[in-house]
Design an enzyme around this catalytic site. Sequence first.
Site, PDB file in Angstrom:
ATOM      1  N   GLU A 114      62.055  80.906  17.012  1.00 52.21           N
ATOM      2  CA  GLU A 114      60.855  80.122  16.688  1.00 52.21           C
ATOM      3  C   GLU A 114      61.026  78.722  17.264  1.00 52.21           C
ATOM      4  O   GLU A 114      62.111  78.360  17.725  1.00 52.21           O
ATOM      5  CB  GLU A 114      60.640  80.066  15.170  1.00 52.21           C
ATOM      6  CG  GLU A 114      60.218  81.406  14.597  1.00 52.21           C
ATOM      7  CD  GLU A 114      60.030  81.419  13.088  1.00 52.21           C
ATOM      8  OE1 GLU A 114      59.351  82.316  12.606  1.00 52.21           O
ATOM      9  OE2 GLU A 114      60.575  80.546  12.392  1.00 52.21           O
ATOM     10  N   HIS A 236      51.009  73.887  10.535  1.00 52.05           N
ATOM     11  CA  HIS A 236      51.431  75.007  11.383  1.00 52.05           C
ATOM     12  C   HIS A 236      50.468  75.070  12.558  1.00 52.05           C
ATOM     13  O   HIS A 236      49.253  75.012  12.366  1.00 52.05           O
ATOM     14  CB  HIS A 236      51.403  76.317  10.591  1.00 52.05           C
ATOM     15  CG  HIS A 236      52.158  77.412  11.269  1.00 52.05           C
ATOM     16  ND1 HIS A 236      51.713  78.016  12.413  1.00 52.05           N
ATOM     17  CD2 HIS A 236      53.358  77.981  10.981  1.00 52.05           C
ATOM     18  CE1 HIS A 236      52.598  78.928  12.791  1.00 52.05           C
ATOM     19  NE2 HIS A 236      53.608  78.918  11.937  1.00 52.05           N
ATOM     20  N   ARG A 283      57.256  72.031  15.922  1.00 44.74           N
ATOM     21  CA  ARG A 283      55.898  72.261  15.426  1.00 44.74           C
ATOM     22  C   ARG A 283      54.960  71.058  15.502  1.00 44.74           C
ATOM     23  O   ARG A 283      53.777  71.206  15.776  1.00 44.74           O
ATOM     24  CB  ARG A 283      55.974  72.647  13.964  1.00 44.74           C
ATOM     25  CG  ARG A 283      55.769  74.079  13.801  1.00 44.74           C
ATOM     26  CD  ARG A 283      55.876  74.460  12.397  1.00 44.74           C
ATOM     27  NE  ARG A 283      56.448  75.784  12.469  1.00 44.74           N
ATOM     28  CZ  ARG A 283      56.768  76.497  11.426  1.00 44.74           C
ATOM     29  NH1 ARG A 283      56.597  76.009  10.227  1.00 44.74           N
ATOM     30  NH2 ARG A 283      57.244  77.687  11.573  1.00 44.74           N
ATOM     31  N   HIS A 344      50.620  73.396   6.217  1.00 46.74           N
ATOM     32  CA  HIS A 344      51.522  74.530   6.005  1.00 46.74           C
ATOM     33  C   HIS A 344      52.648  74.219   5.037  1.00 46.74           C
ATOM     34  O   HIS A 344      52.964  75.017   4.165  1.00 46.74           O
ATOM     35  CB  HIS A 344      52.087  74.913   7.375  1.00 46.74           C
ATOM     36  CG  HIS A 344      52.983  76.103   7.380  1.00 46.74           C
ATOM     37  ND1 HIS A 344      52.566  77.348   6.950  1.00 46.74           N
ATOM     38  CD2 HIS A 344      54.276  76.259   7.778  1.00 46.74           C
ATOM     39  CE1 HIS A 344      53.564  78.220   7.085  1.00 46.74           C
ATOM     40  NE2 HIS A 344      54.611  77.572   7.575  1.00 46.74           N
ATOM     41  N   ARG A 379      60.173  69.791   9.363  1.00 40.71           N
ATOM     42  CA  ARG A 379      61.035  70.942   9.068  1.00 40.71           C
ATOM     43  C   ARG A 379      61.178  71.868  10.266  1.00 40.71           C
ATOM     44  O   ARG A 379      60.187  72.222  10.912  1.00 40.71           O
ATOM     45  CB  ARG A 379      60.421  71.725   7.906  1.00 40.71           C
ATOM     46  CG  ARG A 379      61.193  72.960   7.516  1.00 40.71           C
ATOM     47  CD  ARG A 379      60.443  73.680   6.430  1.00 40.71           C
ATOM     48  NE  ARG A 379      59.158  74.121   6.902  1.00 40.71           N
ATOM     49  CZ  ARG A 379      58.872  75.372   7.221  1.00 40.71           C
ATOM     50  NH1 ARG A 379      59.772  76.320   7.105  1.00 40.71           N
ATOM     51  NH2 ARG A 379      57.669  75.705   7.630  1.00 40.71           N
TER      52      ARG A 379
HETATM   53  C1  SIN Z   1      55.993  81.320  10.745  1.00 43.96           C
HETATM   54  O1  SIN Z   1      56.174  82.515  10.641  1.00 43.96           O
HETATM   55  O2  SIN Z   1      55.569  80.786  11.759  1.00 43.96           O
HETATM   56  C2  SIN Z   1      56.270  80.456   9.558  1.00 43.96           C
HETATM   57  C3  SIN Z   1      57.695  80.244   9.416  1.00 43.96           C
HETATM   58  C4  SIN Z   1      57.955  78.942   8.728  1.00 43.96           C
HETATM   59  O3  SIN Z   1      57.021  78.242   8.374  1.00 43.96           O
HETATM   60  O4  SIN Z   1      59.118  78.585   8.589  1.00 43.96           O
END
Ligand code: SIN
Length: 518
Positions: A114, A236, A283, A344, A379
């Site tokens: 991610e 998000h 993010r 988020h 985060r």
């Molecule tokens: C996601 O699946 O993008 C969310 C994961 C997160 O917020 O840590």
Amino acid sequence: MITDILVIGSGISGLTYAIKIGEQNPDLRLTMISKNNLLESNTRYAQGGIAVVSNFKKDSFDKHIQDTLIAGAGKCDKEVVRFVVEEGHERLQELMNWGAHFDKKKNSLHLTKEGGHSEKRIVHYKDRTGLEIQESLIRKIKTFPNISLLENHTLVDLITDHHTGSNHQRCYGAYVISNLEQEIIRISSKITVLTTGGAGQLFSHTTNPENATGDGLGAAYRAKVFMKALPFVQFHPTALYPKIDGNTFLISEAVRGEGGILKNANGERFMPNYDPQAELAPRDIVARSIAKEILKSGEDYVYLDCSPIKAEDFINQFPTILDNCKKISINPLEKPIPVIPAAHYFCGGIEVNAYSETKLNGLYAIGECSYTGLHGANRLASNSLLESLVFSHRAALNSLTEMKGNLPSNRFYQEIPEWEGTHHISNEKIVAIGQLKKSLQKLMAKKVGIFKTSEGLIQAENELKKIFLETRDIYMQNKLTLEVCELRNMVSVAYLMIKQSQELKENIGVFYNHDNVA
Ligand code: SIN
């Protein structure tokens, strides 16, 4: 009602903490209240997974620590980052021993990537990791006879010296409201644990469920417990547009981790123009870039093109996303997904130490409602479930020691007064509460969202004052209902967020005020 330990909230933090207490000391009476049914928590909606170093051939604790510190923009507590990353591995094993399943490739855990992660390290169960964890923890907690589970009850206020007239300077439990009967119950407890999540519902678009109204934060504020870093609200980058049945559905960052590409209204890929890590930049950068592209084009959304992901892999890894997209007649295997940023995660919250203790004795806070120093100003994706596991463990061990210490007498807890209040609310007031909530959400999205200005924050403060006064009148003159409790908490959290935002003179992490110098 009297209990030894009261846990407020039933997500991964509350459940893990309670299971640990149940395992270690079957003689303690623990009561857990859950705002809806036990399943309905923020955890349930976590798609991505848990960031844990498990492939030690490629990955290392140092790399995960570095990624966390970089995402946190220099605002993380380095010692906290270190122990969370290092203890995560053991906590994950424990979770699997309790029955949680994660995707495997051959005999190892399947790891995905991610934003902001330098290695593949996200342990997951398809695109419904949170649901898998939640269900397995619920199965486990039901095996403990000393744990009472009270569903459909919501925190009203923490019990402190203010209510008892004493001077122990502790928290003595909480007043809670039964959502169905709307009766207020006093629960006295020697230790009280807040695991109430964030307050995504402050904004018109949020990936959080309807119950995320900052109940723990609002109650902590009224109990004069210190709150830190509230302006650091993480948006998000990719939530599905439009809403489904009034709810904003998350499109996991793992979709970009597997190759998904962001495109603007003209079908052009834009993220490489903003950051060398493109779609997998932290993010805050991706969310701001999308917001800018939306402003430029005048459209309401951008697109997430999933065509680089093999159809078979998409179907296997993202079944829930596929189903939800189909509800708005989008097949991601054929067409790009319309997405927008949505509120988020609260990186800030109630300040706690390395054992989740707040500054008020007897009160702990774990998970999103707390500020541990792990996330700093932003985060790192999938670090939140990790934080919950590590801090629940530490908090439980600390609580067991605290229970053996010098606490007020049992008689003191028995004599804590019941809640006092009026018993009537008019239909007119019920309509007004709904309208005030909507106005607040619009105000926060417009003036306290991804981009802020100093003038906008002053306007937000002034508008909020009107909402506050109306809310206060309803609170003072009517029977306390769940809706009034929620609104009261949302107003308090909004106020703190606006005031703390006005004090922030640098743009850092997820915080951005156009009027701050770079
Ligand atoms: C996601 O699946 O993008 C969310 C994961 C997160 O917020 O840590």
